[in-house]
Motif scaffolding. Structure first.
Motif, PDB file in Angstrom:
ATOM      1  N   MET A 157       0.840  -1.199   0.000  1.00  0.00           N
ATOM      2  CA  MET A 157       0.000   0.000   0.000  1.00  0.00           C
ATOM      3  C   MET A 157       0.879   1.255   0.000  1.00  0.00           C
ATOM      4  O   MET A 157       1.878   1.330   0.715  1.00  0.00           O
ATOM      5  CB  MET A 157      -0.920   0.013   1.227  1.00  0.00           C
ATOM      6  CG  MET A 157      -1.705  -1.258   1.436  1.00  0.00           C
ATOM      7  SD  MET A 157      -2.810  -1.249   2.881  1.00  0.00           S
ATOM      8  CE  MET A 157      -4.332  -0.666   2.122  1.00  0.00           C
ATOM      9  N   ALA A 167      -1.322   6.291  -3.700  1.00  0.00           N
ATOM     10  CA  ALA A 167      -2.469   5.788  -2.942  1.00  0.00           C
ATOM     11  C   ALA A 167      -2.862   4.402  -3.434  1.00  0.00           C
ATOM     12  O   ALA A 167      -3.801   3.807  -2.906  1.00  0.00           O
ATOM     13  CB  ALA A 167      -3.652   6.743  -3.090  1.00  0.00           C
ATOM     14  N   LEU A 184      -6.154   3.896  -1.451  1.00  0.00           N
ATOM     15  CA  LEU A 184      -6.250   4.484  -0.129  1.00  0.00           C
ATOM     16  C   LEU A 184      -7.028   5.790  -0.223  1.00  0.00           C
ATOM     17  O   LEU A 184      -7.093   6.416  -1.289  1.00  0.00           O
ATOM     18  CB  LEU A 184      -4.854   4.751   0.430  1.00  0.00           C
ATOM     19  CG  LEU A 184      -3.976   3.516   0.685  1.00  0.00           C
ATOM     20  CD1 LEU A 184      -2.545   3.942   0.975  1.00  0.00           C
ATOM     21  CD2 LEU A 184      -4.538   2.689   1.826  1.00  0.00           C
ATOM     22  N   ARG A 188      -0.159   8.001   0.755  1.00  0.00           N
ATOM     23  CA  ARG A 188       0.590   7.768   2.001  1.00  0.00           C
ATOM     24  C   ARG A 188       2.022   7.352   1.684  1.00  0.00           C
ATOM     25  O   ARG A 188       2.283   6.701   0.690  1.00  0.00           O
ATOM     26  CB  ARG A 188      -0.025   6.635   2.838  1.00  0.00           C
ATOM     27  CG  ARG A 188      -1.492   6.686   3.027  1.00  0.00           C
ATOM     28  CD  ARG A 188      -1.930   7.737   4.045  1.00  0.00           C
ATOM     29  NE  ARG A 188      -3.356   7.947   3.884  1.00  0.00           N
ATOM     30  CZ  ARG A 188      -4.287   7.145   4.374  1.00  0.00           C
ATOM     31  NH1 ARG A 188      -3.927   6.109   5.078  1.00  0.00           N
ATOM     32  NH2 ARG A 188      -5.555   7.404   4.176  1.00  0.00           N
ATOM     33  N   VAL A 203      -4.484   0.894   8.696  1.00  0.00           N
ATOM     34  CA  VAL A 203      -3.443   1.738   8.109  1.00  0.00           C
ATOM     35  C   VAL A 203      -3.300   2.980   8.982  1.00  0.00           C
ATOM     36  O   VAL A 203      -4.296   3.656   9.272  1.00  0.00           O
ATOM     37  CB  VAL A 203      -3.797   2.132   6.664  1.00  0.00           C
ATOM     38  CG1 VAL A 203      -2.678   2.969   6.044  1.00  0.00           C
ATOM     39  CG2 VAL A 203      -4.061   0.886   5.820  1.00  0.00           C
ATOM     40  N   TYR A 219      -9.304  -1.111   6.539  1.00  0.00           N
ATOM     41  CA  TYR A 219      -9.654  -1.460   5.167  1.00  0.00           C
ATOM     42  C   TYR A 219      -9.988  -2.944   5.051  1.00  0.00           C
ATOM     43  O   TYR A 219      -9.296  -3.787   5.644  1.00  0.00           O
ATOM     44  CB  TYR A 219      -8.484  -1.178   4.215  1.00  0.00           C
ATOM     45  CG  TYR A 219      -8.271   0.277   3.894  1.00  0.00           C
ATOM     46  CD1 TYR A 219      -8.773   0.844   2.722  1.00  0.00           C
ATOM     47  CD2 TYR A 219      -7.559   1.091   4.769  1.00  0.00           C
ATOM     48  CE1 TYR A 219      -8.563   2.184   2.427  1.00  0.00           C
ATOM     49  CE2 TYR A 219      -7.357   2.429   4.486  1.00  0.00           C
ATOM     50  CZ  TYR A 219      -7.861   2.969   3.314  1.00  0.00           C
ATOM     51  OH  TYR A 219      -7.664   4.290   3.036  1.00  0.00           O
TER      52      TYR A 219
END
Length: 347
Positions: A157, A167, A184, A188, A203, A219
């Motif tokens: 991720m 993302a 996401l 990040r 996360v 998630y």
């Protein structure tokens, strides 16, 4: 006697019907649940989509891999180092900002940037009897991403590329990578991820947008469904986290406030059942770019740096163990900064 039960799940979506199977293997000593990946084409991956039951691991070791800005006398990057027991793993390519995970008792590492070269990679490697073998690369190059084992998959991720913060999310079944159809909620990097079930992850942090509080989100890795967990802690990057029982431990990191940087030695704990936060004693050092593992029931942090300085800081060559009331310092043989860590079975 081993029994196999296969359940068929049918989801009614907007324009189509999607079905998948969930196989549960029962054994008097072992239970293995193999989560499905929902796909109109049947399977997203070639190769096996189901885990194999194995004897529960009684004792594990931590392996530290790679590291940035730590140059050894022979020009290579961070040295591989293990703790708790001996395992056979060689040094990685000289790179930092990589991450690592274990799938089906095999250790993989991916991404990062080559030390001394402005080049971010998507390459991946698998440990085989102490040597690193090339496997299929991720779909995108990444540095300071997360790499987490969830059920029968490795999930990657976020992260940073040469041009942007990412993302995107992708998954690996041991043979192939595929970019998943969700992202996401915001880009990040230098965040951390903790699996809390075979289908869900939490996360934490890593947002480069201006926000006063720590971004914490849960998630579903198959649907991308996200829910926010409230937090009053400051938004950080470069922190580390790990799960012990029902608690997520989050250590250190840094933040910018009105252009002024601040790093932390504090440790926050989130209970995933009550969603309540508490603060435990701080580490002996402020740490950024470190890692954390639940090593045989003991929360332990490894390496890092003192805030924004990557100079000759004691953090790079120390670890700290939390005994439930205080953190205890121990020396490491090598320096570790912006490295990767993973739990592996003892030899």
């Amino acid at each position: 006697m081993i029994q196999h039960i296969t359940l068929t799940i049918v989801l009614i979506c907007t324009h189509q019907t999607v079905s998948a199977s969930l196989t549960i293997t029962f054994n008097p000593l072992q239970v293995c649940i193999c989560p499905p990946i929902f796909s109109t084409s049947g399977r997203l991956f070639g190769g096996s989509t189901c885990c194999t039951p194995s004897t529960p691991i009684i004792r594990q070791a931590v392996v530290l891999l790679g590291g940035i800005e730590v140059i050894n006398s022979d020009g290579t990057g961070g040295k591989t180092e293990t703790f708790s027991c001996n395992v056979t793993v060689s040094d990685t390519e000289p790179r930092g900002g990589l991450d690592a995970a274990v799938l089906n008792d095999q250790l993989f590492y991916c991404g990062g940037a080559y030390i001394g070269v402005d080049f971010i990679t998507k390459e991946c490697y698998r440990n085989d009897k102490g040597n690193w073998l090339t496997v299929e690369s991720m779909t995108e190059e990444r540095i300071f991403h997360s790499m987490t084992t969830v059920g029968s998959l490795i999930l990657v991720m976020g992260g940073f590329s040469t041009m942007e913060f990412r993302a995107s999310v992708e998954a690996f079944d041991g043979l192939r990578w595929i970019k998943l159809p969700y992202k996401l909620s915001s880009p990040r990097a230098e965040h951390c991820v903790v699996p809390i079930s075979s289908t869900e992850v939490v996360v934490i942090g890593g947002s480069y947008s201006e926000r006063p509080d720590l971004i914490v989100e849960k998630y579903n890795i198959y649907t991308g469904l996200v829910s926010t967990i409230p937090s009053k802690s400051p938004e950080t990057k470069g922190h580390a986290c790990a799960l012990k029982d029902k608690d997520i431990y989050i250590s250190g990191g840094f933040q910018f406030d009105d252009g002024i940087g601040q790093s932390f030695s504090s440790v926050q704990v989130l209970n995933i059942e009550t969603l309540q936060w508490r603060t435990i004693p701080s580490m002996n050092f402020k740490r950024v770019g470190h890692t954390m593992e639940n090593l045989n029931g003991v929360i332990t942090v490894f390496g890092g740096r003192n805030g924004f300085s990557s100079g000759d800081s004691a953090q790079k060559r120390t670890l700290e163990k939390f005994d439930g009331s205080k953190w205890t310092l121990e020396q490491m043989q090598f320096e570790h900064l912006d490295h990767a860590s993973a739990l592996v079975p003892c030899d």
